[in-house]
Structures are given as C-alpha cells and as structure tokens.
Design an enzyme around this catalytic site. Structure first.
Site, PDB file in Angstrom:
ATOM      1  N   GLU A 154       3.984   4.134   8.266  1.00 18.01           N
ATOM      2  CA  GLU A 154       5.425   3.812   8.334  1.00 18.01           C
ATOM      3  C   GLU A 154       5.689   2.593   9.206  1.00 18.01           C
ATOM      4  O   GLU A 154       6.491   1.738   8.829  1.00 18.01           O
ATOM      5  CB  GLU A 154       6.224   5.013   8.852  1.00 18.01           C
ATOM      6  CG  GLU A 154       6.084   6.287   8.023  1.00 18.01           C
ATOM      7  CD  GLU A 154       6.210   6.055   6.532  1.00 18.01           C
ATOM      8  OE1 GLU A 154       5.507   6.730   5.777  1.00 18.01           O
ATOM      9  OE2 GLU A 154       6.980   5.170   6.110  1.00 18.01           O
ATOM     10  N   HIS A 157       5.155  -0.578   7.471  1.00 18.33           N
ATOM     11  CA  HIS A 157       6.277  -0.991   6.606  1.00 18.33           C
ATOM     12  C   HIS A 157       7.273  -1.853   7.387  1.00 18.33           C
ATOM     13  O   HIS A 157       7.896  -2.757   6.823  1.00 18.33           O
ATOM     14  CB  HIS A 157       7.018   0.215   6.019  1.00 18.33           C
ATOM     15  CG  HIS A 157       6.406   0.772   4.760  1.00 18.33           C
ATOM     16  ND1 HIS A 157       6.174   0.027   3.627  1.00 18.33           N
ATOM     17  CD2 HIS A 157       5.992   2.022   4.461  1.00 18.33           C
ATOM     18  CE1 HIS A 157       5.642   0.791   2.681  1.00 18.33           C
ATOM     19  NE2 HIS A 157       5.520   2.014   3.161  1.00 18.33           N
TER      20      HIS A 157
HETATM   21  O1  K2U Z   1       5.824   5.358   3.328  1.00 11.96           O
HETATM   22  C1  K2U Z   1       5.702   5.938   2.256  1.00 11.96           C
HETATM   23  O2  K2U Z   1       5.648   5.343   1.188  1.00 11.96           O
HETATM   24  C2  K2U Z   1       5.509   7.441   2.241  1.00 11.96           C
HETATM   25  C3  K2U Z   1       4.035   7.670   2.111  1.00 11.96           C
HETATM   26  C4  K2U Z   1       3.509   8.069   3.436  1.00 11.96           C
HETATM   27  C5  K2U Z   1       2.025   8.167   3.511  1.00 11.96           C
HETATM   28  C6  K2U Z   1       1.493   8.276   4.745  1.00 11.96           C
HETATM   29  C7  K2U Z   1       0.130   8.386   4.913  1.00 11.96           C
HETATM   30  C8  K2U Z   1      -0.709   8.388   3.836  1.00 11.96           C
HETATM   31  C9  K2U Z   1      -0.188   8.284   2.580  1.00 11.96           C
HETATM   32  C10 K2U Z   1       1.193   8.145   2.407  1.00 11.96           C
HETATM   33  C11 K2U Z   1       3.736   8.679   1.000  1.00 11.96           C
HETATM   34  O3  K2U Z   1       4.347   8.396  -0.175  1.00 11.96           O
HETATM   35  S1  K2U Z   1       4.143  10.276   1.345  1.00 11.96           S
HETATM   36  C12 K2U Z   1       3.384  11.040  -0.055  1.00 11.96           C
HETATM   37  C13 K2U Z   1       2.332  11.931   0.433  1.00 11.96           C
HETATM   38  C14 K2U Z   1       2.648  13.258   0.556  1.00 11.96           C
HETATM   39  C15 K2U Z   1       1.689  14.109   1.100  1.00 11.96           C
HETATM   40  C16 K2U Z   1       0.445  13.616   1.497  1.00 11.96           C
HETATM   41  C17 K2U Z   1       0.147  12.266   1.376  1.00 11.96           C
HETATM   42  C18 K2U Z   1       1.105  11.408   0.827  1.00 11.96           C
HETATM   43 NI    NI Z   2       4.661   3.556   2.039  1.00 13.01          NI
END
Ligand code: K2U
Ligand code: NI
Length: 184
Positions: A154, A157
């Site tokens: 995050e 981002h």
């Molecule tokens: O920032 C985002 O796009 C949300 C991300 C967050 C994320 C953090 C760490 C690793 C992968 C993704 C994902 O879309 S959240 C989706 C998700 C849900 C459960 C486990 C992993 C990813």
């Molecule tokens: Ni993301």
C-alpha cells in the site's frame, strides 16, 4: 459506498504519481474518503455484500487507487495467527525496516491490475510504520509476515510503485538470498 468500479486500473496516470502529504488535522472530506476506503475492504471481505456488489476482495487500498493522489491507506487483514489488523492511516511512513527480506510465495496481485503477473516480490521481512489515525492519533506499528507485506504494497502505491516493479525480469521466480517465504 465504494465499488470496484471506483478503483482505477493500470495505465491510469494517478497510479504513477507520488501522492501528497495530508495536512493535519485532516479535513472532514479526507476523513470521509479514508473511511470509505476502509468500508470497501470490509465489504469486499463480506461474502454477501461482495457477491451482491461484485466487489473484488482486498486486504489493502491506497487513495491513489481511487484517483485521490493523497497519502492515505487502509489495511484490513488477519495475520497468520488470526489477529485482525484494521488500520486507516494518514501519511503512513516506514520509519525503519529489517535488512532481512521476505516474499509472498504465491506472488502478489493488485485491485488496480486485472491480470496475473507471476513472480516473486521481494519485501522487507519486518517494518516499523508510523501514521495518523482517523481520530488524529499517531500510531507506531511493528509489523512482520503477511501484514508487513500488505503495508509495503500500500505504501508503494503512495509512491507510484506497482508490485510488479519489484519482480526480477531476468528470473521472476528467483527468491532473494536468505529471504523468508510467507505462505498465504
Ligand atoms: O493494493 C491493492 O491493490 C490491494 C492488494 C493488496 C495486496 C497486498 C499484498 C499482497 C497482495 C495484494 C490486493 O488486491 S488485496 C487482494 C488479496 C486478498 C487476499 C490475499 C492477497 C491479496
Ligand atoms: Ni495494489
């Protein structure tokens, strides 16, 4: 309420800007936006609501992803031990981190990326994050494991960095030396 349609997708320029610090105390509008971001995460993890509104599940969301180039993130995730982390923060900052690295063995995804991008994303194994909550309190969080990876994803981002920027193009599945694999 925020839905997946409100989340901008890769190619949108706002995903590549360095987001601006929020001048504290945050305005009512900024607090509303950050609360909505947390609301999206909770809704997206609720089976009924996410089915009804076709929400892509998320454990984290950064304001640039809803086209708000401000330093605000929400994280709503349970760690390996089932401990719930739910933080909506203004101006989150990694104030210290381990030399040791970790990576999510299944790789990472992103609500702003509608394709699979396979590969290892090297992260710091442990981070200390400071930020300001919706109540205006400063918090200092010492994080490790999956939760640490989510916060780093995050905060990236907010600096215009996408997870796949970290993947080694020569050998996407090369795990960094002595890095800790994190299962999810
Ligand atoms: O920032 C985002 O796009 C949300 C991300 C967050 C994320 C953090 C760490 C690793 C992968 C993704 C994902 O879309 S959240 C989706 C998700 C849900 C459960 C486990 C992993 C990813
Ligand atoms: Ni993301």
């Amino acid at each position: 309420m925020l839905t997946t349609n409100d989340i901008i997708k890769e190619g949108h320029p706002t995903l590549r800007v360095v987001a601006k610090e929020v001048i504290l105390p945050a305005t009512e509008e900024e607090k509303e936006i950050l609360s909505e971001m947390m609301g999206y995460l909770k809704n997206s993890q609720d089976p009924e609501v996410s089915a009804q509104y076709k929400l892509r599940p998320g454990v984290g969301l950064a304001a640039p992803q809803i086209d708000v180039p401000k330093r605000m993130i929400a994280v709503h995730v349970a760690d390996e031990a089932g401990k719930q982390y739910s933080y909506a923060l203004f101006n989150p900052k990694i104030v210290s981190h381990s030399v040791e690295q970790s990576y999510l063995t299944i790789g990472e995804g992103c609500l702003s990326v509608e394709r699979d991008v396979p590969g290892i994303v090297p992260r710091y194994a442990r981070v200390t994050v400071k930020g300001t909550t919706l109540d205006g309190e400063e918090v200092k969080l010492r994080l490790k494991g999956f939760v640490a990876i989510v916060f780093q994803h995050e905060i990236d981002h907010l600096n215009g960095i996408m997870f796949y920027d970290h993947i080694n193009p020569q050998d996407p599945f090369q795990a960094p030396q002595n890095a800790i694999p994190v299962e999810r």
